[in-house]
Design a protein around this motif. Structure first.
Motif, PDB file in Angstrom:
ATOM      1  N   ASP A 110       0.849  -1.183   0.000  1.00 34.70           N
ATOM      2  CA  ASP A 110       0.000   0.000   0.000  1.00 34.70           C
ATOM      3  C   ASP A 110       0.888   1.237   0.000  1.00 34.70           C
ATOM      4  O   ASP A 110       1.859   1.318   0.754  1.00 34.70           O
ATOM      5  CB  ASP A 110      -0.900   0.006   1.251  1.00 34.70           C
ATOM      6  N   ARG A 111       0.543   2.187  -0.867  1.00 35.64           N
ATOM      7  CA  ARG A 111       1.318   3.423  -0.973  1.00 35.64           C
ATOM      8  C   ARG A 111       0.386   4.622  -0.857  1.00 35.64           C
ATOM      9  O   ARG A 111      -0.773   4.545  -1.215  1.00 35.64           O
ATOM     10  CB  ARG A 111       2.048   3.477  -2.314  1.00 35.64           C
ATOM     11  N   ASP A 112       0.957   5.721  -0.408  1.00 34.87           N
ATOM     12  CA  ASP A 112       0.167   6.951  -0.374  1.00 34.87           C
ATOM     13  C   ASP A 112       0.300   7.678  -1.707  1.00 34.87           C
ATOM     14  O   ASP A 112       0.929   7.162  -2.642  1.00 34.87           O
ATOM     15  CB  ASP A 112       0.571   7.835   0.816  1.00 34.87           C
ATOM     16  N   GLU A 113      -0.278   8.887  -1.785  1.00 35.96           N
ATOM     17  CA  GLU A 113      -0.282   9.626  -3.051  1.00 35.96           C
ATOM     18  C   GLU A 113       1.114  10.056  -3.507  1.00 35.96           C
ATOM     19  O   GLU A 113       1.348  10.306  -4.682  1.00 35.96           O
ATOM     20  CB  GLU A 113      -1.214  10.850  -2.963  1.00 35.96           C
ATOM     21  N   THR A 114       2.119  10.060  -2.622  1.00 36.86           N
ATOM     22  CA  THR A 114       3.490  10.424  -3.005  1.00 36.86           C
ATOM     23  C   THR A 114       4.305   9.192  -3.386  1.00 36.86           C
ATOM     24  O   THR A 114       5.434   9.315  -3.841  1.00 36.86           O
ATOM     25  CB  THR A 114       4.205  11.151  -1.842  1.00 36.86           C
ATOM     26  N   LEU A 159       3.051   2.557   2.841  1.00 35.73           N
ATOM     27  CA  LEU A 159       2.266   2.670   4.064  1.00 35.73           C
ATOM     28  C   LEU A 159       2.389   1.370   4.844  1.00 35.73           C
ATOM     29  O   LEU A 159       2.102   0.296   4.335  1.00 35.73           O
ATOM     30  CB  LEU A 159       0.788   2.932   3.727  1.00 35.73           C
TER      31      LEU A 159
END
Length: 191
Positions: free
Chosen positions: A157-161, A165
């Motif tokens: 899971d990754r954030d918008e940047t 995560l």
């Protein structure tokens, strides 16, 4: 400990003895042969890095012998050392891919030793590169198989940047391991 193995082929025992003596200060393991036939037997029974051959030998030429060496193992570094050098001989040997380097007799032991050491180092680098490439391909295949069998294990899971995560990480290792086991029940505890 020897840095590499050198096979010297020349029909003149005095030349073989002189080359062995002049290269003794280097850390090469040196074997010698007075004939191409015996040299080919040595190549079949031992691992060499460099073959240094005279061109004028009874029964065959160094050019033909080095062609057989190339056919036996193209990764062997092949040098020719001859007292009867001609431009045609050098061009034929180099252009046909039979040799990596052409030397004329007499040659300086320092230059010859340096070139042999460089060839051994280069061969070791190439061998190491091949092993790393093989290992990379093996690991890539294993990863691809893992992706197909358990795609959730590689989910990130990754954030918008684009930062990864991690979610809530329990403060206690026991809680963390339990959370991992709950998320990936197929994983064996022993692995």
């Amino acid at each position: 400990m020897a840095i590499g193995k050198l096979l010297i082929v020349d029909d003149e025992p005095r030349v073989l003895s002189g080359l062995r003596r002049s290269l003794a200060r280097h850390d090469f393991e040196i074997a010698t042969s007075e004939s191409a036939v015996d040299a080919l037997r040595l190549l079949e029974s031992d691992d060499f890095d460099v073959v240094l051959s005279d061109n004028d030998m009874p029964g065959t030429t160094g050019t033909e012998f080095l062609r057989q060496v190339r056919d036996f193992d193209a990764s062997l570094v092949r040098f020719m050392l001859t007292g009867k050098a001609t431009l045609d001989l050098a061009i034929e040997a180099i252009n046909s891919g039979l040799i990596h380097r052409f030397f004329t007799k007499p040659t300086t032991p320092l230059e010859l030793g340096f070139e042999i050491a460089e060839a051994i180092s280069q061969r070791a680098l190439l061998s190491g590169s091949r092993k790393l490439l093989w290992e990379y391909r093996k690991q890539a295949a294993e990863l691809e198989q893992l992706k197909r069998g358990q795609p959730e294990i590689l989910k990130v899971d990754r954030d918008e940047t684009g930062a990864v995560l991690l979610g809530d990480i329990p403060a206690d290792c026991t809680e963390f391991l339990k959370a991992l086991q709950d998320q990936f029940p197929d994983l064996d505890e022993a692995s």
